[in-house]
Design a protein around this motif. Structure first.
Motif, PDB file in Angstrom:
ATOM      1  N   ALA A   1      55.712  37.450  34.304  1.00  0.00           N
ATOM      2  CA  ALA A   1      55.466  38.808  34.796  1.00  0.00           C
ATOM      3  C   ALA A   1      56.216  38.972  36.113  1.00  0.00           C
ATOM      4  CB  ALA A   1      53.981  39.045  35.010  1.00  0.00           C
ATOM      5  N   ASP A   2      56.654  40.154  36.362  1.00  0.00           N
ATOM      6  CA  ASP A   2      57.373  40.427  37.598  1.00  0.00           C
ATOM      7  C   ASP A   2      56.558  41.427  38.402  1.00  0.00           C
ATOM      8  OD1 ASP A   2      59.325  40.328  39.508  1.00  0.00           O
ATOM      9  OD2 ASP A   2      60.589  41.833  38.546  1.00  0.00           O
ATOM     10  N   ILE A   3      55.491  40.946  39.000  1.00  0.00           N
ATOM     11  CA  ILE A   3      54.603  41.804  39.779  1.00  0.00           C
ATOM     12  C   ILE A   3      55.160  41.903  41.196  1.00  0.00           C
ATOM     13  CG2 ILE A   3      52.265  42.020  40.711  1.00  0.00           C
ATOM     14  CD1 ILE A   3      51.312  40.557  38.154  1.00  0.00           C
ATOM     15  N   GLU A   4      55.177  43.124  41.712  1.00  0.00           N
ATOM     16  CA  GLU A   4      55.719  43.365  43.052  1.00  0.00           C
ATOM     17  C   GLU A   4      54.994  42.504  44.082  1.00  0.00           C
ATOM     18  OE1 GLU A   4      56.199  47.068  46.224  1.00  0.00           O
ATOM     19  OE2 GLU A   4      55.284  47.423  44.263  1.00  0.00           O
ATOM     20  N   GLU A   5      55.797  41.908  44.973  1.00  0.00           N
ATOM     21  CA  GLU A   5      55.224  41.056  46.008  1.00  0.00           C
ATOM     22  C   GLU A   5      54.611  41.916  47.104  1.00  0.00           C
ATOM     23  OE1 GLU A   5      57.561  37.824  47.454  1.00  0.00           O
ATOM     24  OE2 GLU A   5      58.324  37.355  45.455  1.00  0.00           O
ATOM     25  N   LEU A   6      53.291  41.978  47.081  1.00  0.00           N
ATOM     26  CA  LEU A   6      52.533  42.743  48.064  1.00  0.00           C
ATOM     27  C   LEU A   6      51.591  41.787  48.788  1.00  0.00           C
ATOM     28  CD1 LEU A   6      51.531  45.746  45.763  1.00  0.00           C
ATOM     29  CD2 LEU A   6      53.163  45.828  47.652  1.00  0.00           C
ATOM     30  N   PRO A   7      51.117  42.191  49.971  1.00  0.00           N
ATOM     31  CA  PRO A   7      50.065  41.375  50.595  1.00  0.00           C
ATOM     32  C   PRO A   7      48.909  41.222  49.600  1.00  0.00           C
ATOM     33  CG  PRO A   7      50.805  43.096  52.088  1.00  0.00           C
ATOM     34  CD  PRO A   7      51.438  43.369  50.761  1.00  0.00           C
ATOM     35  N   GLN A   8      48.358  40.037  49.511  1.00  0.00           N
ATOM     36  CA  GLN A   8      47.334  39.811  48.498  1.00  0.00           C
ATOM     37  C   GLN A   8      46.140  39.033  49.030  1.00  0.00           C
ATOM     38  OE1 GLN A   8      49.551  35.978  46.496  1.00  0.00           O
ATOM     39  NE2 GLN A   8      48.958  37.579  45.146  1.00  0.00           N
ATOM     40  N   ILE A   9      45.044  39.210  48.304  1.00  0.00           N
ATOM     41  CA  ILE A   9      43.829  38.421  48.520  1.00  0.00           C
ATOM     42  C   ILE A   9      43.525  37.781  47.177  1.00  0.00           C
ATOM     43  CG2 ILE A   9      41.373  38.468  49.119  1.00  0.00           C
ATOM     44  CD1 ILE A   9      42.037  41.240  50.489  1.00  0.00           C
ATOM     45  N   ILE A  10      43.278  36.486  47.186  1.00  0.00           N
ATOM     46  CA  ILE A  10      42.841  35.785  45.978  1.00  0.00           C
ATOM     47  C   ILE A  10      41.505  35.139  46.318  1.00  0.00           C
ATOM     48  CG2 ILE A  10      43.337  33.975  44.291  1.00  0.00           C
ATOM     49  CD1 ILE A  10      46.333  34.320  45.021  1.00  0.00           C
ATOM     50  N   HIS A  11      40.483  35.519  45.589  1.00  0.00           N
ATOM     51  CA  HIS A  11      39.135  34.995  45.847  1.00  0.00           C
ATOM     52  C   HIS A  11      38.586  34.383  44.564  1.00  0.00           C
ATOM     53  CE1 HIS A  11      35.041  34.645  47.213  1.00  0.00           C
ATOM     54  NE2 HIS A  11      35.386  35.122  48.396  1.00  0.00           N
ATOM     55  N   PRO A  12      38.140  33.113  44.608  1.00  0.00           N
ATOM     56  CA  PRO A  12      37.592  32.493  43.388  1.00  0.00           C
ATOM     57  C   PRO A  12      36.252  33.111  42.988  1.00  0.00           C
ATOM     58  CG  PRO A  12      37.295  31.035  45.262  1.00  0.00           C
ATOM     59  CD  PRO A  12      38.091  32.213  45.760  1.00  0.00           C
ATOM     60  N   ILE A  13      35.999  33.117  41.685  1.00  0.00           N
ATOM     61  CA  ILE A  13      34.696  33.536  41.160  1.00  0.00           C
ATOM     62  C   ILE A  13      33.948  32.262  40.820  1.00  0.00           C
ATOM     63  CG2 ILE A  13      33.464  34.788  39.347  1.00  0.00           C
ATOM     64  CD1 ILE A  13      36.033  36.488  38.989  1.00  0.00           C
ATOM     65  N   ILE A  14      32.776  32.098  41.410  1.00  0.00           N
ATOM     66  CA  ILE A  14      31.993  30.877  41.221  1.00  0.00           C
ATOM     67  C   ILE A  14      30.662  31.224  40.567  1.00  0.00           C
ATOM     68  CG2 ILE A  14      30.885  28.926  42.390  1.00  0.00           C
ATOM     69  CD1 ILE A  14      33.067  29.247  44.577  1.00  0.00           C
ATOM     70  N   CYS A  15      30.330  30.473  39.530  1.00  0.00           N
ATOM     71  CA  CYS A  15      29.073  30.671  38.814  1.00  0.00           C
ATOM     72  C   CYS A  15      28.375  29.320  38.708  1.00  0.00           C
ATOM     73  CB  CYS A  15      29.363  31.248  37.420  1.00  0.00           C
ATOM     74  SG  CYS A  15      27.906  31.383  36.386  1.00  0.00           S
ATOM     75  N   GLU A  16      27.192  29.229  39.274  1.00  0.00           N
ATOM     76  CA  GLU A  16      26.404  27.998  39.259  1.00  0.00           C
ATOM     77  C   GLU A  16      27.224  26.795  39.706  1.00  0.00           C
ATOM     78  OE1 GLU A  16      24.800  27.893  35.283  1.00  0.00           O
ATOM     79  OE2 GLU A  16      23.291  29.402  35.773  1.00  0.00           O
ATOM     80  N   GLY A  17      28.050  26.999  40.738  1.00  0.00           N
ATOM     81  CA  GLY A  17      28.849  25.923  41.308  1.00  0.00           C
ATOM     82  C   GLY A  17      30.177  25.657  40.616  1.00  0.00           C
ATOM     83  N   ASP A  18      30.429  26.300  39.480  1.00  0.00           N
ATOM     84  CA  ASP A  18      31.676  26.098  38.741  1.00  0.00           C
ATOM     85  C   ASP A  18      32.622  27.267  38.961  1.00  0.00           C
ATOM     86  OD1 ASP A  18      30.747  23.716  37.600  1.00  0.00           O
ATOM     87  OD2 ASP A  18      29.850  24.775  35.899  1.00  0.00           O
ATOM     88  N   ILE A  19      33.900  26.957  39.065  1.00  0.00           N
ATOM     89  CA  ILE A  19      34.925  28.003  39.162  1.00  0.00           C
ATOM     90  C   ILE A  19      35.121  28.587  37.772  1.00  0.00           C
ATOM     91  CG2 ILE A  19      37.365  28.465  39.621  1.00  0.00           C
ATOM     92  CD1 ILE A  19      35.887  27.748  42.125  1.00  0.00           C
ATOM     93  N   ILE A  20      35.032  29.911  37.662  1.00  0.00           N
ATOM     94  CA  ILE A  20      35.234  30.532  36.351  1.00  0.00           C
ATOM     95  C   ILE A  20      36.378  31.539  36.351  1.00  0.00           C
ATOM     96  CG2 ILE A  20      32.867  30.165  35.582  1.00  0.00           C
ATOM     97  CD1 ILE A  20      32.356  33.161  36.158  1.00  0.00           C
ATOM     98  N   GLY A  21      36.962  31.823  37.517  1.00  0.00           N
ATOM     99  CA  GLY A  21      38.060  32.770  37.566  1.00  0.00           C
ATOM    100  C   GLY A  21      38.375  33.188  38.982  1.00  0.00           C
ATOM    101  N   SER A  22      39.045  34.339  39.096  1.00  0.00           N
ATOM    102  CA  SER A  22      39.395  34.835  40.423  1.00  0.00           C
ATOM    103  C   SER A  22      39.512  36.352  40.428  1.00  0.00           C
ATOM    104  CB  SER A  22      40.730  34.234  40.881  1.00  0.00           C
ATOM    105  OG  SER A  22      41.804  34.729  40.109  1.00  0.00           O
ATOM    106  N   VAL A  23      39.372  36.900  41.636  1.00  0.00           N
ATOM    107  CA  VAL A  23      39.626  38.315  41.889  1.00  0.00           C
ATOM    108  C   VAL A  23      40.866  38.356  42.775  1.00  0.00           C
ATOM    109  CG1 VAL A  23      38.792  40.410  43.025  1.00  0.00           C
ATOM    110  CG2 VAL A  23      37.205  38.963  41.751  1.00  0.00           C
ATOM    111  N   ILE A  24      41.854  39.137  42.349  1.00  0.00           N
ATOM    112  CA  ILE A  24      43.087  39.279  43.119  1.00  0.00           C
ATOM    113  C   ILE A  24      43.221  40.748  43.488  1.00  0.00           C
ATOM    114  CG2 ILE A  24      45.597  39.024  43.097  1.00  0.00           C
ATOM    115  CD1 ILE A  24      45.149  36.945  40.806  1.00  0.00           C
TER     116      ILE A  24
END
Length: 179
Positions: free
Chosen positions: A125-148
């Protein structure tokens, strides 16, 4: 369905080993859950289970709400692929695999914020390079994904409010999975 030419026997405990080449290709790691299906022709289908995938529609609504409120691009991923997108054409990147770099950040439980070292979220994918925030999604101590969140408009650093929004969405999705 794609034939691999690989044949495995069932052991005395009913187990079958999924070949390393297939696990690597599908990014199946030790401990990953698999769903088991059967069809009317007697085939057994193994599908990688995505816990956050169950929240697909809900994740989509969260992403849309944040986009409508902030104007920023919002991407929600599980550990392997992009499951919700708002603020950019979905067909281009929805359901694409996450990049190795993003996978490493998610698994490392890191929160990324800023303009330096942009991380491309999706393979091919060629997503435009913008300032970003990447935050992990944690459920019961396990990583299950992220919010970007990709900050639109003037090239600027994410504000404290932007970071808090990513944190709230990630926390909310993680809690929804616990219920």
């Amino acid at each position: 369905m794609k034939a691999t030419g690989i044949v495995r026997r069932i052991d005395d405990l009913g187990r079958v080993v999924v070949p390393k080449e297939i696990r690597r290709t599908l990014r199946i790691r030790e401990g990953d859950p698999l769903e088991i299906y059967t069809d009317c022709e007697g085939e057994i289908i193994l599908k990688k289970y995505s816990p956050i995938g169950e929240l697909g529609r809900f994740a989509e609504q969260c992403a849309d709400t944040v986009f409508q409120s902030t104007g920023n691009v919002v991407i929600i991923t599980d550990r392997d692929q992009l499951i919700a997108v708002a603020g950019m054409p979905k067909k281009e990147i929805l359901n694409r695999s996450v990049t190795k770099e993003l996978e490493k950040i998610i698994n490392g439980r890191k929160i990324i914020k800023g303009t330096s070292d942009f991380v491309q979220p999706a393979e091919s994918a060629d997503i435009e390079e913008l300032p970003q925030i990447i935050h992990p999604i944690i459920c019961e101590g396990d990583i299950i994904g992220s919010v970007i969140i990709l900050i639109k408009g003037e090239k600027r650093e994410p504000t404290e409010a932007d970071i808090r929004i990513a944190s709230v969405v990630a926390g909310f999705l993680g809690r929804q999975m616990e219920n």
